[in-house]
Each structure stands twice: as C-alpha cells, then as structure tokens.
Enzyme design. Structure first.
Site, PDB file in Angstrom:
ATOM      1  N   PRO A 118       0.800  -1.236   0.000  1.00 17.08           N
ATOM      2  CA  PRO A 118       0.000   0.000   0.000  1.00 17.08           C
ATOM      3  C   PRO A 118       0.827   1.278   0.000  1.00 17.08           C
ATOM      4  O   PRO A 118       1.848   1.371   0.687  1.00 17.08           O
ATOM      5  CB  PRO A 118      -0.838  -0.100   1.281  1.00 17.08           C
ATOM      6  CG  PRO A 118      -0.181  -1.148   2.101  1.00 17.08           C
ATOM      7  CD  PRO A 118       0.495  -2.083   1.155  1.00 17.08           C
ATOM      8  N   ASN A 119       0.331   2.209  -0.784  1.00 16.16           N
ATOM      9  CA  ASN A 119       0.873   3.569  -0.901  1.00 16.16           C
ATOM     10  C   ASN A 119       2.173   3.660  -1.700  1.00 16.16           C
ATOM     11  O   ASN A 119       2.649   4.764  -1.983  1.00 16.16           O
ATOM     12  CB  ASN A 119       1.056   4.217   0.483  1.00 16.16           C
ATOM     13  CG  ASN A 119      -0.262   4.358   1.211  1.00 16.16           C
ATOM     14  OD1 ASN A 119      -1.217   4.882   0.631  1.00 16.16           O
ATOM     15  ND2 ASN A 119      -0.350   3.893   2.444  1.00 16.16           N
ATOM     16  N   ARG A 144       4.808  10.825  -2.529  1.00 22.04           N
ATOM     17  CA  ARG A 144       4.553  10.533  -1.127  1.00 22.04           C
ATOM     18  C   ARG A 144       5.778  10.879  -0.281  1.00 22.04           C
ATOM     19  O   ARG A 144       6.849  10.301  -0.491  1.00 22.04           O
ATOM     20  CB  ARG A 144       4.264   9.038  -1.038  1.00 22.04           C
ATOM     21  CG  ARG A 144       4.249   8.493   0.323  1.00 22.04           C
ATOM     22  CD  ARG A 144       4.267   6.982   0.301  1.00 22.04           C
ATOM     23  NE  ARG A 144       3.980   6.527   1.640  1.00 22.04           N
ATOM     24  CZ  ARG A 144       4.235   5.325   2.093  1.00 22.04           C
ATOM     25  NH1 ARG A 144       4.742   4.425   1.303  1.00 22.04           N
ATOM     26  NH2 ARG A 144       3.961   5.022   3.328  1.00 22.04           N
ATOM     27  N   TYR A 152      10.895   9.040   1.216  1.00 20.02           N
ATOM     28  CA  TYR A 152      10.898   7.978   0.207  1.00 20.02           C
ATOM     29  C   TYR A 152      11.557   8.359  -1.117  1.00 20.02           C
ATOM     30  O   TYR A 152      11.645   7.528  -2.024  1.00 20.02           O
ATOM     31  CB  TYR A 152       9.451   7.501  -0.034  1.00 20.02           C
ATOM     32  CG  TYR A 152       8.811   6.909   1.219  1.00 20.02           C
ATOM     33  CD1 TYR A 152       9.258   5.695   1.731  1.00 20.02           C
ATOM     34  CD2 TYR A 152       7.788   7.571   1.896  1.00 20.02           C
ATOM     35  CE1 TYR A 152       8.700   5.146   2.874  1.00 20.02           C
ATOM     36  CE2 TYR A 152       7.215   7.032   3.043  1.00 20.02           C
ATOM     37  CZ  TYR A 152       7.675   5.824   3.524  1.00 20.02           C
ATOM     38  OH  TYR A 152       7.131   5.279   4.661  1.00 20.02           O
ATOM     39  N   ASN A 161       8.150  -5.404  -0.780  1.00 18.95           N
ATOM     40  CA  ASN A 161       8.011  -4.316   0.182  1.00 18.95           C
ATOM     41  C   ASN A 161       6.523  -4.241   0.487  1.00 18.95           C
ATOM     42  O   ASN A 161       5.752  -3.677  -0.296  1.00 18.95           O
ATOM     43  CB  ASN A 161       8.522  -3.000  -0.404  1.00 18.95           C
ATOM     44  CG  ASN A 161       8.434  -1.862   0.596  1.00 18.95           C
ATOM     45  OD1 ASN A 161       7.807  -1.986   1.646  1.00 18.95           O
ATOM     46  ND2 ASN A 161       9.047  -0.729   0.270  1.00 18.95           N
ATOM     47  N   ALA A 189       3.099  -0.850   5.023  1.00 19.23           N
ATOM     48  CA  ALA A 189       2.558  -0.899   6.391  1.00 19.23           C
ATOM     49  C   ALA A 189       2.117  -2.308   6.794  1.00 19.23           C
ATOM     50  O   ALA A 189       2.170  -2.660   7.980  1.00 19.23           O
ATOM     51  CB  ALA A 189       1.398   0.080   6.526  1.00 19.23           C
ATOM     52  N   GLU A 205      13.005  -8.996   1.826  1.00 21.63           N
ATOM     53  CA  GLU A 205      12.130  -7.875   2.215  1.00 21.63           C
ATOM     54  C   GLU A 205      12.924  -6.572   2.120  1.00 21.63           C
ATOM     55  O   GLU A 205      14.041  -6.481   2.642  1.00 21.63           O
ATOM     56  CB  GLU A 205      11.647  -8.104   3.652  1.00 21.63           C
ATOM     57  CG  GLU A 205      10.762  -6.983   4.175  1.00 21.63           C
ATOM     58  CD  GLU A 205      10.056  -7.339   5.467  1.00 21.63           C
ATOM     59  OE1 GLU A 205       9.361  -8.381   5.522  1.00 21.63           O
ATOM     60  OE2 GLU A 205      10.204  -6.585   6.445  1.00 21.63           O
ATOM     61  N   HIS A 244      12.812  -2.292   2.592  1.00 18.98           N
ATOM     62  CA  HIS A 244      12.172  -1.045   3.020  1.00 18.98           C
ATOM     63  C   HIS A 244      13.041   0.108   2.544  1.00 18.98           C
ATOM     64  O   HIS A 244      14.258   0.102   2.770  1.00 18.98           O
ATOM     65  CB  HIS A 244      12.004  -0.996   4.543  1.00 18.98           C
ATOM     66  CG  HIS A 244      11.095  -2.085   5.002  1.00 18.98           C
ATOM     67  ND1 HIS A 244       9.753  -2.047   4.786  1.00 18.98           N
ATOM     68  CD2 HIS A 244      11.371  -3.272   5.593  1.00 18.98           C
ATOM     69  CE1 HIS A 244       9.216  -3.167   5.234  1.00 18.98           C
ATOM     70  NE2 HIS A 244      10.178  -3.936   5.721  1.00 18.98           N
ATOM     71  N   ARG A 297      12.546   5.114  12.825  1.00 15.92           N
ATOM     72  CA  ARG A 297      11.268   5.811  12.709  1.00 15.92           C
ATOM     73  C   ARG A 297      10.357   5.420  13.885  1.00 15.92           C
ATOM     74  O   ARG A 297      10.830   4.977  14.908  1.00 15.92           O
ATOM     75  CB  ARG A 297      10.654   5.490  11.342  1.00 15.92           C
ATOM     76  CG  ARG A 297      11.555   5.933  10.181  1.00 15.92           C
ATOM     77  CD  ARG A 297      10.908   5.695   8.848  1.00 15.92           C
ATOM     78  NE  ARG A 297       9.700   6.499   8.683  1.00 15.92           N
ATOM     79  CZ  ARG A 297       8.762   6.254   7.766  1.00 15.92           C
ATOM     80  NH1 ARG A 297       8.904   5.241   6.932  1.00 15.92           N
ATOM     81  NH2 ARG A 297       7.708   7.034   7.678  1.00 15.92           N
TER      82      ARG A 297
HETATM   83  C1  DQA Z   1       8.111   1.194   4.042  1.00 11.59           C
HETATM   84  C2  DQA Z   1       8.147   1.446   5.549  1.00 11.59           C
HETATM   85  C3  DQA Z   1       6.782   1.177   6.169  1.00 11.59           C
HETATM   86  O1  DQA Z   1       6.826   1.422   7.561  1.00 11.59           O
HETATM   87  C4  DQA Z   1       5.751   2.102   5.553  1.00 11.59           C
HETATM   88  O2  DQA Z   1       4.474   1.825   6.077  1.00 11.59           O
HETATM   89  C5  DQA Z   1       5.759   2.083   4.074  1.00 11.59           C
HETATM   90  C6  DQA Z   1       7.030   1.995   3.358  1.00 11.59           C
HETATM   91  C7  DQA Z   1       9.445   1.570   3.378  1.00 11.59           C
HETATM   92  O3  DQA Z   1       9.655   1.181   2.241  1.00 11.59           O
HETATM   93  O4  DQA Z   1      10.257   2.287   3.974  1.00 11.59           O
HETATM   94  O5  DQA Z   1       4.714   2.253   3.444  1.00 11.59           O
HETATM   95  O6  DQA Z   1       7.894  -0.186   3.811  1.00 11.59           O
END
Ligand code: DQA
Length: 143
Positions: free
Chosen positions: A9-10, A17, A22, A72, A75, A96, A98, A105
């Site tokens: 998501p997102n 964003r 990011y 990735n 959340a 995985e 991030h 954070r």
């Molecule tokens: C994320 C880190 C997560 O905590 C966050 O909710 C994201 C992006 C990252 O790529 O840093 O949406 O996975």
C-alpha cells in the site's frame, strides 16, 4: 531468472509521497532502473493497496513459480499475519526491502512480522535496496 517485485500500500504514490523519506523516484522509474541495471532478468511487477489482493498474488506463485520475490509490503509488514502465512507457502528466496530506515522511525515500524518468512531484509538504503535485493538473488543462484 524471473523475479517478482511486489509492492504494498501507498507505494504506487512513490515520488509524490513524503519525498523527504521515500525520495523523488516514481515506481515506474524504479522498475525502469531495475530493468536497465539487470537486462537479463525477467521482472514482473505487482503493486496493490489491498491485503487480500497481495495474498492472492503471492498464492499465484505456488502455481506459477518464480525464481525469487523482492517484496516491500509497506505498512502490512508491521501487522499482517495473513501475508506472513502466505509467504511461508512459497519456497523461492524472498528478500524484504524497506526504502526508509524503519528502525529509526516510529516504534510501530520497528517490528516486521513478515521478515521471518524471508531470507533477509534490506532497509534504509532508499530504492537502491531493490537493486541490492536483485544482486543477492543473482549471487544466490550463481553458487
Ligand atoms: C516502508 C516502511 C513502512 O513502515 C511504511 O508503512 C511504508 C514503506 C518503506 O519502504 O520504507 O509504506 O515499507
């Protein structure tokens, strides 16, 4: 080598964003840079904002295997036992990623419930983390 790049998501909003966290690169830019850097790798990219759709996509790998998944789950990483269970069904290597340094954070980001289902995690190195994930996959299969 066939690799699935799976984003949660997102991440479709990458570039727009919170760019201070990011970066300014879009998801399309990232996929293009991966294909340019690794011309011999066959990438499939999938992004969804929906947990169930991500479960279905990972399940599809059981029937149509890939050589590895770079994921990735955004959340969902922090609380989705459903995605954790699904990842455990798939036996190819999984990394995985991030983009941000989740351990620097908010506290809720310090825990990944999905990492245990993966071979390793890469965090805090920006979108270059996806490139590092692909390097790891290539090295893994060259042994
Ligand atoms: C994320 C880190 C997560 O905590 C966050 O909710 C994201 C992006 C990252 O790529 O840093 O949406 O996975």
């Amino acid at each position: 080598m066939r690799l699935l790049i799976l984003n949660g998501p997102n991440l479709n909003m990458l570039g727009k964003r919170e760019p201070e966290i990011y970066g300014s690169e879009s998801l399309d830019d990232l996929m293009e840079s991966l294909q340019t850097a690794f011309p011999d790798v066959q990438f499939e990219h999938f992004q969804s904002n929906d947990e169930g759709v991500l479960v279905d996509k990972i399940q599809s790998v059981v029937y149509k295997p890939v050589d590895g998944i770079i994921l990735n789950l955004a959340a969902f990483t922090h609380y989705s036992y459903a995605l954790y269970d699904t990842l455990n069904m798939v036996y190819c290597p999984k990394i995985e990623v991030h983009i941000s340094h989740i351990y620097r954070r908010e506290e809720f980001r310090h825990k990944s419930v999905t990492a245990k289902a993966c071979n390793g995690i890469i965090a805090g190195l920006g979108t270059y983390g996806y490139h590092l994930g692909v390097h790891w996959m290539i090295n893994h299969y060259s042994k």
